[in-house]
Design a protein around this motif. Structure first.
Motif, PDB file in Angstrom:
ATOM      1  N   GLU A 132       3.792   6.339  -1.613  1.00 32.11           N
ATOM      2  CA  GLU A 132       3.717   5.865  -0.252  1.00 32.11           C
ATOM      3  C   GLU A 132       4.669   4.939  -0.143  1.00 32.11           C
ATOM      4  O   GLU A 132       4.631   3.749  -1.211  1.00 32.11           O
ATOM      5  N   ILE A 133       5.587   4.963   0.734  1.00 26.93           N
ATOM      6  CA  ILE A 133       6.827   3.943   0.774  1.00 26.93           C
ATOM      7  C   ILE A 133       6.926   3.142   1.876  1.00 26.93           C
ATOM      8  O   ILE A 133       6.720   3.559   2.954  1.00 26.93           O
ATOM      9  N   TYR A 134       6.848   1.884   1.620  1.00 22.33           N
ATOM     10  CA  TYR A 134       7.031   0.880   3.037  1.00 22.33           C
ATOM     11  C   TYR A 134       8.495   0.434   3.240  1.00 22.33           C
ATOM     12  O   TYR A 134       9.244   0.092   2.380  1.00 22.33           O
ATOM     13  N   PHE A 135       8.726   0.254   4.376  1.00 27.67           N
ATOM     14  CA  PHE A 135       9.961  -0.224   4.847  1.00 27.67           C
ATOM     15  C   PHE A 135       9.989  -1.403   5.757  1.00 27.67           C
ATOM     16  O   PHE A 135       8.974  -1.723   6.350  1.00 27.67           O
ATOM     17  N   GLU A 136      11.224  -2.195   5.728  1.00 28.07           N
ATOM     18  CA  GLU A 136      11.359  -3.513   6.595  1.00 28.07           C
ATOM     19  C   GLU A 136      10.953  -3.139   7.894  1.00 28.07           C
ATOM     20  O   GLU A 136      10.579  -4.028   8.767  1.00 28.07           O
ATOM     21  N   ASN A 137      11.741  -1.905   8.341  1.00 27.69           N
ATOM     22  CA  ASN A 137      12.081  -1.758   9.770  1.00 27.69           C
ATOM     23  C   ASN A 137      12.054  -0.289   9.871  1.00 27.69           C
ATOM     24  O   ASN A 137      12.395   0.628   8.724  1.00 27.69           O
TER      25      ASN A 137
END
Length: 69
Positions: A34-39
């Protein structure tokens, strides 16, 4: 195993509040990343990247793979 990464792979900055940022899940539901991004822009850049040589870290990625042993 489920791995959660809050380090944006494009900007290399920590995402402080993951629940309110774009996310991409790669895996089969039980095992994955699960990868989270700033935008959304960074998420799209990541999704548009093409790797020259795909690596399989463990086992075989084919659907007909049978483990030996």
């Amino acid at each position: 195993m489920h791995i959660r990464s809050t380090l944006d792979p494009i900007s290399l900055r920590e995402v402080p509040d993951p629940e309110h940022h774009p996310c991409l899940y790669e895996g089969d539901g039980e095992n994955g990343l699960e990868i989270y991004f700033e935008n959304e822009e960074n998420k799209q850049k990541y999704m548009d990247m093409e790797l020259e040589d795909r690596k399989v870290l463990m086992g075989n990625d084919s659907a007909d793979y049978v483990a030996e042993g």
